[in-house]
Design a protein around this motif. Structure first.
Motif, short mmCIF file in Angstrom:
data_model
loop_
_atom_site.label_atom_id
_atom_site.label_comp_id
_atom_site.label_asym_id
_atom_site.label_seq_id
_atom_site.Cartn_x
_atom_site.Cartn_y
_atom_site.Cartn_z
N THR A 3 -7.77 15.02 13.98
CA THR A 3 -7.09 14.93 15.16
C THR A 3 -6.18 16.36 15.40
OG1 THR A 3 -5.26 13.98 13.54
CG2 THR A 3 -6.33 12.46 14.55
N GLY A 4 -6.27 17.06 14.55
CA GLY A 4 -5.42 18.37 14.61
C GLY A 4 -6.06 19.13 15.78
N TRP A 5 -7.16 19.18 15.67
CA TRP A 5 -7.70 20.48 16.98
C TRP A 5 -7.21 19.65 18.08
CZ3 TRP A 5 -11.23 18.38 20.23
CH2 TRP A 5 -11.88 17.37 20.15
N ARG A 6 -7.18 18.49 18.64
CA ARG A 6 -6.93 17.87 19.61
C ARG A 6 -5.54 18.32 20.15
NH1 ARG A 6 -9.16 11.68 18.80
NH2 ARG A 6 -10.96 12.19 17.87
N HIS A 7 -4.74 18.42 19.27
CA HIS A 7 -3.25 18.98 19.81
C HIS A 7 -3.35 20.49 20.42
CE1 HIS A 7 -1.02 15.42 18.10
NE2 HIS A 7 -2.08 15.58 17.15
N LEU A 8 -4.31 20.96 19.43
CA LEU A 8 -4.51 22.68 20.02
C LEU A 8 -5.23 22.72 21.45
CD1 LEU A 8 -4.02 25.53 19.23
CD2 LEU A 8 -6.42 25.57 18.18
N VAL A 9 -5.98 21.94 21.73
CA VAL A 9 -6.67 21.77 23.02
C VAL A 9 -5.60 21.37 24.02
CG1 VAL A 9 -8.58 20.56 24.29
CG2 VAL A 9 -8.97 21.61 22.19
N LYS A 41 -8.52 17.61 6.45
CA LYS A 41 -9.17 16.17 7.12
C LYS A 41 -8.27 15.95 8.34
CE LYS A 41 -10.10 11.09 5.89
NZ LYS A 41 -9.87 10.20 5.01
N TRP A 42 -7.03 16.13 8.27
CA TRP A 42 -6.10 16.05 9.31
C TRP A 42 -6.76 16.80 10.62
CZ3 TRP A 42 -3.02 19.50 11.88
CH2 TRP A 42 -2.24 19.24 12.74
N TRP A 43 -6.91 18.03 10.41
CA TRP A 43 -7.44 19.04 11.29
C TRP A 43 -8.91 18.59 11.95
CZ3 TRP A 43 -5.54 22.76 14.50
CH2 TRP A 43 -6.58 23.63 15.31
N ALA A 72 0.87 -1.08 -0.11
CA ALA A 72 -0.13 0.08 -0.13
C ALA A 72 0.87 1.30 -0.06
CB ALA A 72 -0.87 -0.06 1.30
N PRO A 73 0.89 2.12 -0.98
CA PRO A 73 1.61 3.46 -1.03
C PRO A 73 1.11 4.31 -0.12
CG PRO A 73 -0.15 3.33 -2.92
CD PRO A 73 -0.08 1.92 -2.05
N LEU A 74 2.11 4.92 0.57
CA LEU A 74 1.64 6.07 1.68
C LEU A 74 0.97 7.41 1.02
CD1 LEU A 74 4.84 5.92 3.74
CD2 LEU A 74 2.72 4.70 4.20
N THR A 75 -0.29 7.61 1.44
CA THR A 75 -0.98 8.74 1.11
C THR A 75 -1.08 9.86 2.09
OG1 THR A 75 -2.94 7.72 1.71
CG2 THR A 75 -2.26 7.32 -0.62
N ARG A 76 -0.82 11.05 1.94
CA ARG A 76 -0.65 11.91 2.80
C ARG A 76 -2.17 12.46 3.00
NH1 ARG A 76 3.46 16.97 3.05
NH2 ARG A 76 2.96 17.87 5.19
N ARG A 77 -2.59 12.51 4.15
CA ARG A 77 -3.89 13.30 4.28
C ARG A 77 -4.06 14.83 4.00
NH1 ARG A 77 -6.14 11.46 10.17
NH2 ARG A 77 -3.86 12.18 10.71
#
Length: 323
Positions: free
Chosen positions: A49-55, A44-46, A35-40
């Protein structure tokens, strides 16, 4: 046996999947190669999971800033909080030296008293709570359910409401047993044990219910009594909740002020919470730097215990809520 035409090539045989511990590693390697690596996308990342890092970063800043401010105030030689607003602008250890050079305010004696009272009260709370929780969990007797509900209902009322009754009771005890009445550290420990019995019993009761009763029955068949089962079998199995109760009891004892200030009169017998208040209680001689230095040193005990018992805290709090 299959026969192939002349000139044809046989397909490459797929590598055999290993068995045992290597199978999971082999599967991850095969899927990562196929499976090739695909960057989100960033949106979609925000959203996921992204907003959790900010919190999380906001919570860390909100939690760490008061600690940093108190540490900065303890290193500020000015003695006021206004001059400590600029963090670490003036750094000096004079407040820590002055903390131990005041005969009228013996910080070393307060620290030792708090350590003795806190460890004694937490050890007694663990023992009494474990005994009561074992009785409610394993034994069937008249009034068991009502007694457990009563323990929970009593904890709804703060201990401050019973302050007058506690003071009059300790005054009456002083006339008969001076060593257990007012201005007695043993009497203060007894008051702490009575106040923490209900909530600790209910917290341990849920954890004791997670231990199978078949263990008790097997020990009974082998001839063991309740005391042997409790001390040699049950207590090692419920060690996480014992560590949690001991830690919570110690932290509550270290920060308790009202009861300790009423029952302990002599400065040499007082605890840290009562003694540190003397540095800022008088309007003409407030010294917030010395107060902050004492608070920083007082925080060493609970922080060290949290680091020592951290592997028991999560398991002890979560497992007790199963039943």
């Amino acid at each position: 046996m299959a026969v192939t035409a002349p000139g044809s090539t046989l397909p490459a045989a797929a590598p055999a999947q290993p068995s045992g511990p290597e199978s999971r590693r082999w599967y991850r390697k095969r899927t990562s190669e196929s499976a090739p690596l695909t960057r989100r996308p960033f949106r979609k990342w925000w959203r996921e999971t992204g907003w959790r890092h900010l919190v999380g970063a906001a919570v860390v800043v909100f939690s760490v800033f008061p600690l940093v401010y108190v540490l900065s105030a303890s290193l500020n030689p000015g003695g006021t909080l206004i001059s400590a607003n600029s963090l670490f602008s003036n750094v000096s250890l004079g407040s820590y030296v002055e903390l131990f050079n005041r005969p009228q305010q013996p910080y070393a004696a307060w620290f030792l008293n708090t350590l003795v009272i806190g460890l004694s009260a937490s050890a007694g709370s663990v023992l009494l709570g474990a005994l009561a929780a074992y009785a409610f969990s394993r034994m069937r007797f008249t009034g068991r359910r009502m007694g457990l509900i009563t323990l929970v209902l009593v904890q709804m009322f703060p201990q401050l409401l019973a302050m007058v009754a506690i003071f009059l009771l300790m005054m009456g005890i002083s006339e008969v047993f001076p060593g257990l009445g007012l201005n007695s550290q043993i009497g203060l420990i007894m008051v702490y044990l009575g106040g923490a019995l209900g909530v600790n019993t209910y917290l341990m009761y849920g954890f004791f219910n997670t231990v199978p009763t078949s263990i008790d029955e097997a020990a009974h068949i082998d001839g063991a009594g309740h005391a042997r089962i409790f001390f040699t079998i049950i207590l090692p199995l419920v060690s996480p909740i014992l560590a949690v109760v001991a830690l919570l009891s110690l932290v509550a004892t270290l920060s308790e002020f009202v009861i300790a200030s009423v029952l302990l009169r002599d400065p040499e017998r007082q605890t840290l919470a009562v003694g540190l208040f003397q540095f800022i209680s008088q309007e003409t001689s407030q010294n917030w730097s010395v107060f902050a230095a004492g608070a920083v040193l007082a925080a060493v005990i609970p922080v060290a215990l949290f680091l020592l018992l951290q592997r028991y805290i999560v398991s002890g709090l979560t497992a007790g809520s199963v039943k």
